[in-house]
Write an enzyme that holds these catalytic residues in place. Sequence first.
Site, PDB file in Angstrom:
ATOM      1  N   ARG A  32       0.851  -1.187   0.000  1.00  0.00           N
ATOM      2  CA  ARG A  32       0.000   0.000   0.000  1.00  0.00           C
ATOM      3  C   ARG A  32       0.885   1.235   0.000  1.00  0.00           C
ATOM      4  NH1 ARG A  32      -4.819  -1.393   4.349  1.00  0.00           N
ATOM      5  NH2 ARG A  32      -5.035  -3.588   3.743  1.00  0.00           N
ATOM      6  N   SER A 116      -7.601  -1.075  -0.484  1.00  0.00           N
ATOM      7  CA  SER A 116      -8.590  -1.468   0.514  1.00  0.00           C
ATOM      8  C   SER A 116      -9.347  -0.252   1.035  1.00  0.00           C
ATOM      9  CB  SER A 116      -7.917  -2.243   1.642  1.00  0.00           C
ATOM     10  OG  SER A 116      -8.872  -2.738   2.564  1.00  0.00           O
ATOM     11  N   HIS A 117      -9.251   0.003   2.331  1.00  0.00           N
ATOM     12  CA  HIS A 117     -10.005   1.085   2.963  1.00  0.00           C
ATOM     13  C   HIS A 117      -9.236   2.406   3.008  1.00  0.00           C
ATOM     14  CE1 HIS A 117      -7.440  -0.696   6.074  1.00  0.00           C
ATOM     15  NE2 HIS A 117      -7.402   0.517   6.583  1.00  0.00           N
ATOM     16  N   LYS A 126      -2.712  -6.679  -3.453  1.00  0.00           N
ATOM     17  CA  LYS A 126      -2.896  -7.882  -2.650  1.00  0.00           C
ATOM     18  C   LYS A 126      -2.611  -9.058  -3.570  1.00  0.00           C
ATOM     19  CE  LYS A 126      -6.155  -6.038   0.710  1.00  0.00           C
ATOM     20  NZ  LYS A 126      -7.470  -6.186   1.380  1.00  0.00           N
ATOM     21  N   ASP A 265     -16.084  -2.128   2.788  1.00  0.00           N
ATOM     22  CA  ASP A 265     -14.919  -1.264   2.596  1.00  0.00           C
ATOM     23  C   ASP A 265     -14.610  -1.162   1.107  1.00  0.00           C
ATOM     24  OD1 ASP A 265     -13.878  -3.805   2.225  1.00  0.00           O
ATOM     25  OD2 ASP A 265     -12.077  -3.474   3.411  1.00  0.00           O
ATOM     26  N   ASP A 267     -12.448  -2.315  -1.095  1.00  0.00           N
ATOM     27  CA  ASP A 267     -12.249  -3.481  -1.962  1.00  0.00           C
ATOM     28  C   ASP A 267     -13.250  -4.587  -1.678  1.00  0.00           C
ATOM     29  OD1 ASP A 267     -11.081  -4.067   0.511  1.00  0.00           O
ATOM     30  OD2 ASP A 267      -9.494  -5.295  -0.357  1.00  0.00           O
ATOM     31  N   ASP A 269     -13.878  -6.637   0.719  1.00  0.00           N
ATOM     32  CA  ASP A 269     -13.599  -7.908   1.379  1.00  0.00           C
ATOM     33  C   ASP A 269     -14.032  -7.896   2.841  1.00  0.00           C
ATOM     34  OD1 ASP A 269     -11.621  -6.233   2.363  1.00  0.00           O
ATOM     35  OD2 ASP A 269      -9.983  -7.654   2.086  1.00  0.00           O
ATOM     36  N   ARG A 270     -14.475  -6.741   3.344  1.00  0.00           N
ATOM     37  CA  ARG A 270     -15.007  -6.654   4.707  1.00  0.00           C
ATOM     38  C   ARG A 270     -16.427  -6.123   4.662  1.00  0.00           C
ATOM     39  NH1 ARG A 270     -11.701  -3.161   8.601  1.00  0.00           N
ATOM     40  NH2 ARG A 270     -11.366  -1.862   6.747  1.00  0.00           N
ATOM     41  N   HIS A 357     -13.110  -9.152   9.043  1.00  0.00           N
ATOM     42  CA  HIS A 357     -12.658 -10.094   8.024  1.00  0.00           C
ATOM     43  C   HIS A 357     -13.227 -11.460   8.393  1.00  0.00           C
ATOM     44  CE1 HIS A 357      -9.848  -7.814   5.528  1.00  0.00           C
ATOM     45  NE2 HIS A 357      -9.445  -7.197   6.620  1.00  0.00           N
TER      46      HIS A 357
END
Length: 482
Positions: A32, A116-117, A126, A265, A267, A269-270, A357
């Site tokens: 990141r 991500s966030h 990732k 979020d 991406d 994934d959460r 997650h």
Amino acid sequence: MWGLGLDSETVKIEFHQPSIDLADSFKAYDVRGIEDQTLNADAALAVGFAFVEVTDATRVLVGGDMRPSSEDYVAAFTRGAVAAGADVEQLGLISTDMLYHASGVLDAPGVVFTASHNPAGYNGMKMTRAAAAPISSDTGLADIQRLAQGYLDAGFLESRERTGEVTQRDTLKAYAQYLRSLVDLSAIRPLKVVVDAGNGMAGYTTPAVLGGEVLEALPLEIIPLYFELDGTFPNHPANPIEPANLVDLQAAVRAHSADIGLAFDGDADRCFVVDERGASVTPSAITAMVAIREIARAKKAGETTPVIIYNLITSKVVPESVEAAGGRAIETRVGHSFIKAYMAEHSAVFGGEHSAHYYFRDFFNADTGMLAAMHVLAMLGATDESASTLAAAYTPYVASGEINSQVEDQAATVARVLAEFDPGVETHISTMDGTTVRATDGSWWFNIRPSNTEPLLRFNAEAPDEPTMVWLRDSVLGIIRA
């Protein structure tokens, strides 16, 4: 379709920007950085070449999220991977769990460009080996960084004699079908669901999985908030762990008299959940709820004591619920690489973290917010109870939430807490991940954990009632911040 930026006749590929230090963007589990400062197209190109070398890949899956730089970075990574001799399948716009799905079903390594966030101006990567096996600093990420840095410092890399080919693959429908095969929502009672995508990738995946745009419609009325893909995040940061970023969702749930609200979020994934009143449902409660469903399903398939993984900051309602349902709960450190390793080692059916997650054995031991949301919708839709009533059964304790404190010396501050904090009862201290202090009667606990990237201590606590939690929180933070 995103451009390739590839000249098949190229033997020597030169970089066009000054070399950057990848140490500024490579973290323990992913990459990141700030666009065009600590991460740029040259870095993506070098990493693509190094990725193939480290993984020995003959085929690589590459996709990206809605951030403005993702398209260019995907093209650059593709150019590097092809120059290293691998064939590349570009997946176009994808969420992180879409990469995990594609890597799992296609048995190929891959990368998704996402931060991500993190806020606008950031991007990252990732990465996964074939079958969605994670790549962390201990399992190849440090090697990729080292090789890519060497190419950047040299100013060029040389392509292999055999360069790869580039094709495109759209996996959205297959991803949606796969998730629906794991959780059947077709027979639930009708639910009104507000979904806040935060201008992130859930605006792309939610209509496909929960709506009727790609597959047949479900008994769900989806009320969309910020589904427009926009990596500048014009409405609020796509980081729903921060309470301020849930305000719009909470208001919309109340305004529409919805049954439940979901926030993803950037991406996707959460997933975070709010009930019909707009109150947040803790990730620990979600972990317990999903765990019970997965235990029941695994037992029906013949498993005697299904295993559930949870991290040590999760509420103790999780192991209590797991054991009451006939499963076995195993505690691990915070971090997806630890969770996934334990999932594989113990053939765990499910794992959950306090950060929302959620990991599933049937999803290649990888995390997916969408699948967790589907389990919650299935559980809610199978009863006439409200979301708040349902969640209350899995929220018997009071948690502080994660509170960060900036400190100059993390180790010295932790030592001071242990020396000065006097609860008046016998305690047990664990150093599994940070420092956890538990009352031996099991009534309360707190954890202080240093950040790996910032001069911060992260505090979490849980108690049987609000006054005890407040006392615990204020006592420990008073020492930390003195």
